[in-house]
Design a protein around this motif. Structure first.
Motif, PDB file in Angstrom:
ATOM      1  N   ASP A 166       0.853  -1.189   0.000  1.00  7.10           N
ATOM      2  CA  ASP A 166       0.000   0.000   0.000  1.00  7.10           C
ATOM      3  C   ASP A 166       0.887   1.236   0.000  1.00  7.10           C
ATOM      4  OD1 ASP A 166      -2.218  -1.613   0.173  1.00  7.10           O
ATOM      5  OD2 ASP A 166      -2.421  -1.410   2.344  1.00  7.10           O
ATOM      6  N   LEU A 167       0.635   2.135  -0.932  1.00  8.12           N
ATOM      7  CA  LEU A 167       1.420   3.361  -1.030  1.00  8.12           C
ATOM      8  C   LEU A 167       0.485   4.568  -1.065  1.00  8.12           C
ATOM      9  CD1 LEU A 167       4.058   2.288  -3.719  1.00  8.12           C
ATOM     10  CD2 LEU A 167       4.322   2.290  -1.237  1.00  8.12           C
ATOM     11  N   LEU A 168       0.897   5.623  -0.390  1.00  6.55           N
ATOM     12  CA  LEU A 168       0.105   6.847  -0.323  1.00  6.55           C
ATOM     13  C   LEU A 168       0.800   7.985  -1.057  1.00  6.55           C
ATOM     14  CD1 LEU A 168      -0.983   6.838   3.432  1.00  6.55           C
ATOM     15  CD2 LEU A 168      -2.404   6.283   1.474  1.00  6.55           C
ATOM     16  N   GLN A 169      -0.016   8.900  -1.537  1.00  4.90           N
ATOM     17  CA  GLN A 169       0.441  10.193  -2.029  1.00  4.90           C
ATOM     18  C   GLN A 169      -0.571  11.229  -1.549  1.00  4.90           C
ATOM     19  OE1 GLN A 169       3.279  11.188  -4.508  1.00  4.90           O
ATOM     20  NE2 GLN A 169       3.872   9.534  -3.124  1.00  4.90           N
ATOM     21  N   GLU A 170      -0.091  12.429  -1.213  1.00  8.98           N
ATOM     22  CA  GLU A 170      -0.993  13.503  -0.788  1.00  8.98           C
ATOM     23  C   GLU A 170      -0.615  14.799  -1.485  1.00  8.98           C
ATOM     24  OE1 GLU A 170      -1.894  14.055   3.353  1.00  8.98           O
ATOM     25  OE2 GLU A 170      -1.373  11.983   3.830  1.00  8.98           O
ATOM     26  N   TYR A 171      -1.658  15.522  -1.902  1.00  8.46           N
ATOM     27  CA  TYR A 171      -1.463  16.788  -2.598  1.00  8.46           C
ATOM     28  C   TYR A 171      -2.334  17.860  -1.951  1.00  8.46           C
ATOM     29  CZ  TYR A 171       0.751  13.627  -5.795  1.00  8.46           C
ATOM     30  OH  TYR A 171       1.585  12.662  -6.307  1.00  8.46           O
ATOM     31  N   PHE A 172      -1.763  19.041  -1.800  1.00  8.31           N
ATOM     32  CA  PHE A 172      -2.443  20.166  -1.167  1.00  8.31           C
ATOM     33  C   PHE A 172      -2.706  21.226  -2.231  1.00  8.31           C
ATOM     34  CE2 PHE A 172       0.233  17.984   1.851  1.00  8.31           C
ATOM     35  CZ  PHE A 172      -0.625  17.763   2.915  1.00  8.31           C
ATOM     36  N   TYR A 209       3.013  16.076   0.036  1.00 13.01           N
ATOM     37  CA  TYR A 209       3.435  15.690   1.380  1.00 13.01           C
ATOM     38  C   TYR A 209       4.684  14.813   1.300  1.00 13.01           C
ATOM     39  CZ  TYR A 209       2.300  14.775   6.352  1.00 13.01           C
ATOM     40  OH  TYR A 209       2.294  14.718   7.720  1.00 13.01           O
ATOM     41  N   LEU A 210       5.572  14.953   2.283  1.00 14.90           N
ATOM     42  CA  LEU A 210       6.908  14.370   2.209  1.00 14.90           C
ATOM     43  C   LEU A 210       7.117  12.989   2.839  1.00 14.90           C
ATOM     44  CD1 LEU A 210       8.993  17.589   2.987  1.00 14.90           C
ATOM     45  CD2 LEU A 210       8.699  16.480   0.765  1.00 14.90           C
ATOM     46  N   PRO A 211       6.189  12.408   3.621  1.00 18.59           N
ATOM     47  CA  PRO A 211       6.527  11.139   4.291  1.00 18.59           C
ATOM     48  C   PRO A 211       6.516   9.905   3.398  1.00 18.59           C
ATOM     49  CG  PRO A 211       4.780  12.313   5.458  1.00 18.59           C
ATOM     50  CD  PRO A 211       4.917  12.931   4.106  1.00 18.59           C
ATOM     51  N   TYR A 212       6.224  10.065   2.119  1.00 10.48           N
ATOM     52  CA  TYR A 212       5.991   8.901   1.272  1.00 10.48           C
ATOM     53  C   TYR A 212       7.164   8.613   0.338  1.00 10.48           C
ATOM     54  CZ  TYR A 212       1.431   9.966   3.180  1.00 10.48           C
ATOM     55  OH  TYR A 212       0.404  10.250   4.038  1.00 10.48           O
ATOM     56  N   ARG A 213       6.971   7.698  -0.595  1.00  8.62           N
ATOM     57  CA  ARG A 213       8.037   7.308  -1.519  1.00  8.62           C
ATOM     58  C   ARG A 213       8.637   8.542  -2.192  1.00  8.62           C
ATOM     59  NH1 ARG A 213      10.786   3.231  -1.498  1.00  8.62           N
ATOM     60  NH2 ARG A 213      10.857   2.893  -3.740  1.00  8.62           N
ATOM     61  N   PRO A 214       9.954   8.557  -2.378  1.00 14.49           N
ATOM     62  CA  PRO A 214      10.622   9.748  -2.927  1.00 14.49           C
ATOM     63  C   PRO A 214      10.491   9.833  -4.446  1.00 14.49           C
ATOM     64  CG  PRO A 214      12.248   8.053  -2.460  1.00 14.49           C
ATOM     65  CD  PRO A 214      10.922   7.503  -1.982  1.00 14.49           C
ATOM     66  N   TYR A 215       9.250   9.926  -4.911  1.00 16.58           N
ATOM     67  CA  TYR A 215       9.000   9.952  -6.348  1.00 16.58           C
ATOM     68  C   TYR A 215       9.297  11.315  -6.967  1.00 16.58           C
ATOM     69  CZ  TYR A 215       6.470   5.522  -5.755  1.00 16.58           C
ATOM     70  OH  TYR A 215       6.125   4.230  -5.482  1.00 16.58           O
ATOM     71  N   GLN A 216       9.130  12.363  -6.193  1.00 16.18           N
ATOM     72  CA  GLN A 216       9.297  13.702  -6.741  1.00 16.18           C
ATOM     73  C   GLN A 216      10.779  14.007  -6.969  1.00 16.18           C
ATOM     74  OE1 GLN A 216       7.167  12.894  -4.312  1.00 16.18           O
ATOM     75  NE2 GLN A 216       5.206  13.449  -5.232  1.00 16.18           N
ATOM     76  N   SER A 217      11.056  14.777  -8.008  1.00 14.72           N
ATOM     77  CA  SER A 217      12.434  15.172  -8.308  1.00 14.72           C
ATOM     78  C   SER A 217      12.905  16.213  -7.296  1.00 14.72           C
ATOM     79  CB  SER A 217      12.515  15.758  -9.714  1.00 14.72           C
ATOM     80  OG  SER A 217      11.835  17.010  -9.767  1.00 14.72           O
ATOM     81  N   LYS A 218      14.208  16.428  -7.275  1.00 18.54           N
ATOM     82  CA  LYS A 218      14.754  17.451  -6.390  1.00 18.54           C
ATOM     83  C   LYS A 218      14.220  18.834  -6.771  1.00 18.54           C
ATOM     84  CE  LYS A 218      19.045  18.974  -4.232  1.00 18.54           C
ATOM     85  NZ  LYS A 218      20.511  18.839  -4.162  1.00 18.54           N
ATOM     86  N   GLN A 219      14.031  19.069  -8.061  1.00 18.33           N
ATOM     87  CA  GLN A 219      13.499  20.354  -8.518  1.00 18.33           C
ATOM     88  C   GLN A 219      12.062  20.552  -8.033  1.00 18.33           C
ATOM     89  OE1 GLN A 219      15.171  18.140 -10.531  1.00 18.33           O
ATOM     90  NE2 GLN A 219      17.082  19.344 -10.451  1.00 18.33           N
ATOM     91  N   GLN A 220      11.266  19.486  -8.080  1.00 14.29           N
ATOM     92  CA  GLN A 220       9.893  19.579  -7.579  1.00 14.29           C
ATOM     93  C   GLN A 220       9.886  19.841  -6.076  1.00 14.29           C
ATOM     94  OE1 GLN A 220       8.526  15.748  -9.133  1.00 14.29           O
ATOM     95  NE2 GLN A 220       7.155  16.796 -10.562  1.00 14.29           N
ATOM     96  N   PHE A 221      10.769  19.159  -5.357  1.00 15.34           N
ATOM     97  CA  PHE A 221      10.874  19.372  -3.914  1.00 15.34           C
ATOM     98  C   PHE A 221      11.214  20.829  -3.598  1.00 15.34           C
ATOM     99  CE2 PHE A 221      14.001  19.773  -0.433  1.00 15.34           C
ATOM    100  CZ  PHE A 221      13.169  19.513   0.645  1.00 15.34           C
ATOM    101  N   GLU A 222      12.194  21.369  -4.286  1.00 13.66           N
ATOM    102  CA  GLU A 222      12.639  22.733  -3.996  1.00 13.66           C
ATOM    103  C   GLU A 222      11.562  23.763  -4.329  1.00 13.66           C
ATOM    104  OE1 GLU A 222      16.337  23.187  -6.050  1.00 13.66           O
ATOM    105  OE2 GLU A 222      17.403  21.795  -4.715  1.00 13.66           O
ATOM    106  N   LYS A 223      10.761  23.487  -5.345  1.00 12.93           N
ATOM    107  CA  LYS A 223       9.681  24.408  -5.687  1.00 12.93           C
ATOM    108  C   LYS A 223       8.539  24.311  -4.675  1.00 12.93           C
ATOM    109  CE  LYS A 223       6.866  26.026  -9.561  1.00 12.93           C
ATOM    110  NZ  LYS A 223       6.523  25.849 -10.999  1.00 12.93           N
ATOM    111  N   ALA A 224       8.246  23.095  -4.228  1.00  9.16           N
ATOM    112  CA  ALA A 224       7.156  22.906  -3.264  1.00  9.16           C
ATOM    113  C   ALA A 224       7.533  23.404  -1.874  1.00  9.16           C
ATOM    114  CB  ALA A 224       6.773  21.431  -3.202  1.00  9.16           C
ATOM    115  N   TYR A 225       8.822  23.326  -1.542  1.00  8.76           N
ATOM    116  CA  TYR A 225       9.300  23.709  -0.209  1.00  8.76           C
ATOM    117  C   TYR A 225      10.414  24.747  -0.355  1.00  8.76           C
ATOM    118  CZ  TYR A 225       6.504  19.858   1.497  1.00  8.76           C
ATOM    119  OH  TYR A 225       5.443  19.034   1.797  1.00  8.76           O
ATOM    120  N   PRO A 226      10.060  25.992  -0.681  1.00  5.34           N
ATOM    121  CA  PRO A 226      11.063  27.010  -1.026  1.00  5.34           C
ATOM    122  C   PRO A 226      11.971  27.422   0.130  1.00  5.34           C
ATOM    123  CG  PRO A 226       8.858  27.974  -0.889  1.00  5.34           C
ATOM    124  CD  PRO A 226       8.679  26.495  -0.829  1.00  5.34           C
ATOM    125  N   ARG A 227      11.643  27.052   1.367  1.00  2.17           N
ATOM    126  CA  ARG A 227      12.502  27.419   2.499  1.00  2.17           C
ATOM    127  C   ARG A 227      13.452  26.277   2.882  1.00  2.17           C
ATOM    128  NH1 ARG A 227       8.952  30.329   7.080  1.00  2.17           N
ATOM    129  NH2 ARG A 227      11.036  31.064   7.697  1.00  2.17           N
TER     130      ARG A 227
END
Length: 471
Positions: free
Chosen positions: A329-335, A420-438
């Motif tokens: 079972d795998l989760l993904q969450e989007y805000f 949301y960050l607790p799940y599988r690391p599917y997102q790229s580093k660029q996506q991470f940096e854009k979603a979490y600018p701090r």
């Protein structure tokens, strides 16, 4: 010859002492050197000694409680894991503040609060998670008009990389307060948490089945404009004919009547039936329709019409978690900002063929703005999409879900949303940096307090890269 024997001894010892570890995904197999389970009577000095030895030997340290993350947050290759599940003491500090050790689960917290007529203010929809893990992921729940967990935290004690223990709140060590909450265990070992609690009231269910295009006006009236609304979630229809075209819209209104220590019943027989239907709906369009009718036209009205807040929160992931060998079972969450709700739905419908064999459930929650945490997924009021996938425990399924997640993340970012960050690391580093600018600010604070990077995990390695130079 001696040199060959020496090399063989190193190789043999690494095999002998390597401990295989995995997380809830079953897809993150990693070998660690040690798992140290801290006993309930252990002193802080025991933890300090472990950290001191790890720093001396240049080893990495991670921490876990109930092991529910899915992205390598709780271990690192050849590292040391601290198991804090035995640190589960709970005490009442004042009328509305309790102190909870980091290994205690929400189940234990609710059982402590129920006889006192009190309840949890903000938590996940299930009670299986540890307090330390919950704080480290800055969770949200299905409570109405509530920010993430950080809003209910009054302070916490944390063991730092230098061996010191600090108390952090909104007046003291504020840089740590906003970094540790939602910081995935990267700044130290959380010892205990001071938590705001509220009265345990009786709630009454109101539910509707609405068209997806009617969600926004309905949401504004029944959630945002309803002072009695205390809990809310929506669940989408997933059968082929009605894919994401209907929403089971459910709220619980606060009667303002104090609950009187009601039994924390879980209706286990009901959950067993639902779990059976849930497990069979992955590839059965007919059973998806049957499950929809049972959940929305029978069970809720008859069994869950009037419950206390604690009864609603007293719920385990075991009620629907996968038990079929070889599957995960795998989760993904989007805000998503509320005004962009329909646009995100449109993008999800375009992925129906990709998702249909694996998508088990999509629920929606309401999350208010978080003004405090650095790794912040809700910089404005959001609707949260919680997506539940089930598939074979294979690289092929992992790859397929990774491609879907990257597409959904791209769309969320276009719509000024996040993930949301607790799940599988599917997102790229660029996506991470854009979603979490701090993220740079977060990393700089980490390196101020942990320059040797003693606290280190796979999540950190994936997204934070090389060390930043200190100013």
């Amino acid at each position: 010859m001696k040199f060959i024997i020496f090399l063989w001894s190193i190789f043999f010892s690494s095999i002998l002492y390597a401990i295989p570890m995995n997380d809830k995904s079953g897809l993150s197999l990693t070998e660690v050197d040690q798992i140290i389970k801290i006993s309930e009577n252990s002193s802080i000095e025991v933890l300090q000694k472990v950290i001191r030895e790890a720093r001396k030997n240049n080893q990495k340290v991670t921490v876990y409680g109930s092991q529910h993350t899915q992205g390598g947050h709780i271990f690192y290759n050849q590292g040391i894991i601290l198991n804090l599940s035995n640190l589960n003491n709970i005490q009442r500090l004042s009328q509305n503040i309790i102190r909870v050790q980091s290994g205690a689960t929400w189940k234990q917290v609710i059982e402590f609060l129920n006889p006192l007529g009190l309840s949890v203010d903000i938590m996940q929809s299930d009670y299986d998670f540890s307090m330390g893990g919950t704080l480290s992921t800055n969770v949200h729940g299905w409570q109405v008009n509530k920010p993430p967990l950080i809003a209910s935290i009054r302070g916490f004690h944390i063991l730092m990389a230098d061996g010191s223990v600090r108390y952090c709140n909104r007046q003291k060590n504020t840089d740590l307060f906003k970094s540790v909450i939602g910081g995935y265990g990267l700044l130290g070992v959380i010892i205990d948490v001071d938590l705001h609690v509220i009265h345990n009231h009786l709630y009454e269910l109101k539910q509707w089945v609405i068209k997806t295009e009617d969600f926004l006006p309905f949401f504004k009236k029944e959630v945002q404009g309803n002072k009695k609304a205390a809990m809310f979630f929506g669940r989408f229809s997933l059968d082929r004919k009605n894919f994401l075209r209907k929403i089971a819209f459910r709220i619980y209104e606060d009667t303002e009547q104090q609950a009187k220590n009601q039994k924390l019943s879980e209706y286990r027989w009901v959950q067993s039936i639902l779990n059976w239907f849930f497990s069979k709906t992955r590839k059965s369009d007919f059973l998806k329709k049957v499950r929809w009718e049972i959940e929305n036209n029978f069970l809720a009205e008859r069994l869950f019409k009037s419950l206390s807040r604690n009864q609603l929160l007293y719920h385990s992931v075991d009620n629907y978690i996968n038990t079929q060998e070889g599957y995960t079972d795998l989760l993904q969450e989007y805000f998503i900002p509320i005004e962009n709700f329909e646009k995100f739905i449109f993008s999800l419908r375009s992925l129906e063929k990709d998702m249909s064999d694996y998508l088990m459930n999509i629920t929606i929650r309401h999350v208010q703005k978080d003004n405090e945490s650095l790794l912040n997924y809700a910089p404005q009021e959001m609707v949260c999409f919680v997506m539940f996938f089930r598939g074979p425990k294979t690289k092929d399924f992992d790859r397929k879900l990774s491609l879907m997640a990257q597409k959904m993340t791209d769309q969320a970012l276009v719509l000024k949303g996040s993930y949301y960050l607790p799940y599988r690391p599917y997102q790229s580093k660029q996506q991470f940096e854009k979603a979490y600018p701090r993220w740079r600010e977060f990393k700089n604070i980490k390196l101020i307090y942990d320059s040797s990077e003693v606290f280190f995990n796979q999540f950190y390695e994936n997204y934070f890269g090389e060390k930043l130079k200190q100013d």
